[in-house]
Design a protein around this motif. Structure first.
Motif, short mmCIF file in Angstrom:
data_model
loop_
_atom_site.label_atom_id
_atom_site.label_comp_id
_atom_site.label_asym_id
_atom_site.label_seq_id
_atom_site.Cartn_x
_atom_site.Cartn_y
_atom_site.Cartn_z
N ALA A 1 0.43 -0.82 -0.03
CA ALA A 1 0.22 0.07 0.47
C ALA A 1 1.15 1.42 0.27
CB ALA A 1 -0.71 -0.12 1.03
N LEU A 2 1.48 0.90 0.40
CA LEU A 2 2.89 2.50 0.98
C LEU A 2 3.37 2.18 -0.34
CD1 LEU A 2 4.77 1.25 3.86
CD2 LEU A 2 3.51 3.52 3.54
N MET A 3 3.93 1.48 -1.41
CA MET A 3 4.66 1.38 -2.69
C MET A 3 3.78 2.04 -3.85
SD MET A 3 7.46 0.94 -4.23
CE MET A 3 8.45 0.23 -5.06
N LEU A 4 2.09 2.38 -3.42
CA LEU A 4 1.56 2.47 -4.44
C LEU A 4 0.78 3.47 -4.48
CD1 LEU A 4 -1.84 1.19 -6.16
CD2 LEU A 4 -2.34 2.54 -4.67
N VAL A 5 1.48 4.20 -2.90
CA VAL A 5 1.48 5.76 -2.85
C VAL A 5 2.75 6.58 -3.29
CG1 VAL A 5 0.49 7.48 -0.86
CG2 VAL A 5 -1.40 5.89 -0.92
N ALA A 6 3.41 5.83 -2.74
CA ALA A 6 4.68 6.53 -3.17
C ALA A 6 4.15 6.75 -4.42
CB ALA A 6 5.92 5.80 -2.79
N SER A 7 4.13 5.52 -5.45
CA SER A 7 4.89 5.39 -7.57
C SER A 7 4.01 6.35 -7.47
CB SER A 7 4.61 3.68 -7.41
OG SER A 7 5.11 4.08 -8.64
N GLU A 8 2.19 6.71 -6.71
CA GLU A 8 1.77 7.34 -7.37
C GLU A 8 2.05 8.92 -7.25
OE1 GLU A 8 -3.05 7.54 -6.37
OE2 GLU A 8 -2.01 6.71 -5.43
N ASN A 9 2.86 9.10 -7.26
CA ASN A 9 3.91 10.86 -6.90
C ASN A 9 4.46 10.50 -8.10
OD1 ASN A 9 4.18 13.18 -6.86
ND2 ASN A 9 5.73 13.33 -5.09
N GLU A 10 5.53 10.14 -7.88
CA GLU A 10 6.73 9.30 -8.44
C GLU A 10 7.34 8.13 -8.68
OE1 GLU A 10 10.14 9.77 -11.06
OE2 GLU A 10 10.77 9.51 -8.85
#
Ligand SMILES: Cc1cc2nc3c(=O)[nH]c(=O)nc-3n(C[C@H](O)[C@H](O)[C@H](O)COP(=O)(O)OP(=O)(O)OC[C@H]3O[C@@H](n4cnc5c(N)ncnc54)[C@H](O)[C@@H]3O)c2cc1C
Length: 546
Positions: free
Chosen positions: A124-133
């Motif tokens: 879930a953290l990875m999904l959020v981070a990757s949405e931005n960059e």
């Protein structure tokens, strides 16, 4: 005569433009992700995700994403006195993004956290981070994924795992022994072959117990400023996996030479290099000749991350599209109120939801698979199936979402062009489409229990939708037959859609599940996005999405 220039324009008023989407929480605005976090066993991580979602959505973090991509990395082969240094300079924004992600556990959390659900929380953290960059998540992902391979060599694991689990980022190029944390990359692909790593020509010469000198090249080596790399090379006993650090045990720069950086379609914040090893010092991981079996442990995790990365691009694309449609008018009405736009947005929303729920379910299998044979079997086959399909859907999805913004979506000041350029990448990485499909056939042949595990998961929704029931009975029948290579894509696609449908029927609102089944499983469904049947509850689906 002096002409006064003013900010703005005197000729017209600027109206009907959507406001900048900034300072929003990427986690709390994602109901589907939050539900999946609880369902898949990581509700304990909610406070962490809420905090991370807020940080990633700040104006500052969004600006880092643009800066890191507008100022791509620069290779410095030598210092000003002519000494070879092989360093890459990144914009400070890159380091900020790396620090944010590493310190929130995107590489190390599952290797330090003893609670069940750590892979789910990290997904879930990875999904959020990757949405931005997305670019910086490449070294983050490789660092996370290297751990299971390193565990095959306990003394290396004891040395490197604490560094990764420390969740600390230090951008300096210096020996890992002097650093609070570490990042790890991988280099498998050579000029003559990437999918077929058995064709690797890089040689490994044994010099001491477990120590080797590596000579040869790698055609793709992303994030070359990592502290160490998993490398495949031909040892006397066959293709073998090694850990090749940037610095030797004596604190000298290793013979790891960066030849040049690739000019890439997307993923521009990240450096992807061509490297040469000139008797570079490395240590063996696993037995000689077992290179593929050793590195496959890493590959399973990076395939999960390809799935997360693609789901993340879809998520950000639909968020941008919905935001735009809520503010932009055409022909006297908001785009959001136009029936055909509602159909497109609802269709994109269910595709994004299907990708998110599948990747979160799979992350649970990564948490459970060591102690549960059915989760092990599920993870084996479903990782390949889901990676294939979600990555394949992403470019078309992002393309359609970009079109929702009209001309603004095509302009670089907007995030959409970056998402669009990034969209094909995860399908190439870690097994391109065909190679993944061949792996699916291999899993079905060599580990038939994995098929039973995937089918068991699909069947949990039996009776929940008539299109679903007839779709799975045909699929079950076809899975009893030996599939040939030419049929592999078709089979992979159907398994993936059946899994997504099963998860949506059980866990989503009926509006989403019914629309998914009516458009993806029914015989007369449309091809492009925006072809959902007219009976669908479009607004309920869009409001759920964002
Ligand atoms: C931005 C970027 C970063 C990368 N970073 C790294 C990295 O850090 N480390 C690393 O090791 N690699 C890296 N790669 C390389 C990547 O993993 C490879 O490009 C990928 O594995 C495919 O290998 P290839 O390019 O040699 O293509 P090939 O293996 O030549 O494949 C070409 C095409 O043929 C298909 N194909 C292959 N075999 C078959 C078959 N038997 N039947 C049918 N079709 C087949 C493939 O699916 C593919 O579509 C990176 C690539 C990119 C684009």
């Amino acid at each position: 005569m002096k002409i006064e220039l003013e900010a703005g324009s005197k000729t017209h008023e600027v109206t009907n433009q959507a406001p900048l989407l900034t300072n929003y929480n990427l986690f709390t605005t994602d109901r589907v992700l939050a539900e999946a976090l609880d369902r898949e066993g990581a509700s304990w991580a909610r406070p962490k995700l809420e905090e991370f979602g807020r940080l990633v959505g700040t104006e500052e973090a969004i600006r880092w994403g643009f800066q890191a991509n507008d100022n791509p990395p620069v290779l410095r082969t030598h210092d000003r006195f002519g000494h070879r240094i092989d360093e890459v300079d990144f914009h400070p924004a890159w380091h900020e993004l790396m620090r944010l992600s590493i310190e929130h556990g995107l590489a190390g959390l599952p290797w330090r956290e003893t609670k069940a659900g750590a892979h789910v929380a990290r997904a879930a953290l990875m999904l959020v981070a990757s949405e931005n960059e997305a670019g910086h998540t490449c070294p983050v992902s490789m660092t996370y994924s290297a751990m299971p391979a390193l565990r095959k060599q306990p003394e290396l694991m004891r040395e490197w795992e604490p560094r990764v689990a420390a969740c600390r980022y230090d951008p300096q190029c210096r020996p890992a022994t002097d650093k609070p944390g570490a990042t790890i990359g991988m280099a498998m692909t050579e000029k003559q072959g990437g999918s077929d790593v058995r064709a690797n020509t890089t040689m490994a010469e044994a010099i001491d117990f477990g120590e080797y000198l590596i000579t040869g090249h790698k055609w793709f080596c992303s994030a070359p400023m990592c502290d160490a790399f998993l490398v495949l090379a031909q040892a006397p006993g066959g293709l073998t996996c090694f850990l090749l650090p940037r610095w030797t045990a004596d604190g000298e720069r290793n013979q790891f030479h960066i030849q040049r950086l690739k000019e890439k379609l997307g993923n521009r914040s990240n450096a992807s290099s061509e490297v040469e090893f000139d008797r570079a010092w490395a240590r063996r991981i696993g037995e000689e000749g077992r290179g593929v079996a050793t590195i496959i442990e890493m590959v399973q995790h990076t395939r999960l991350d390809c799935l997360i990365g693609s789901a993340s691009l879809m998520r950000q694309a639909i968020v941008q599209a919905i935001h735009h449609a809520r503010h932009r008018k055409a022909f006297g009405r908001l785009l959001m109120d136009q029936p055909l736009m509602q159909n497109v947005l609802a269709d994109l929303s269910i595709e994004s939801e299907a990708a998110t729920v599948l990747m979160m379910r799979l992350a649970r299998a990564f948490d459970a698979r060591d102690n549960d044979v059915s989760e092990h079997g599920f993870a084996r086959l479903a990782t390949a199936v889901a990676k294939y399909w979600v990555c394949k859907r992403t470019p078309a999805h992002v393309n359609e979402a970009l079109e929702c913004l009209g001309g603004n979506g095509f302009v670089e000041e907007c995030v959409m062009p970056r998402l669009y350029r990034e969209a094909p990448l995860c399908s190439i990485w870690e097994g391109s489409g065909n190679v993944i499909c061949l792996d699916i056939l291999r899993a079905m042949r060599k580990e038939p229990e994995s098929v039973a595990c995937v089918l068991a998961e699909i069947r949990l929704a039996h009776g929940g939708n008539r299109h679903f029931d007839s779709f799975i009975s045909r699929l079950e029948n076809d899975l009893t037959l030996e599939a040939t290579e030419v049929e592999a894509r078709r089979l992979a696609e159907r398994m993936a859609i059946a899994l997504q449908a099963s998860l949506l029927i059980r866990n989503s609102i009926p509006e989403v599940a019914d629309a998914f089944c009516a458009s993806r499983l029914a015989a007369d469904s449309g091809r492009a996005f925006g072809t959902l049947p007219g009976s669908v509850q479009f607004r309920a689906i869009i409001d759920r999405a964002f």
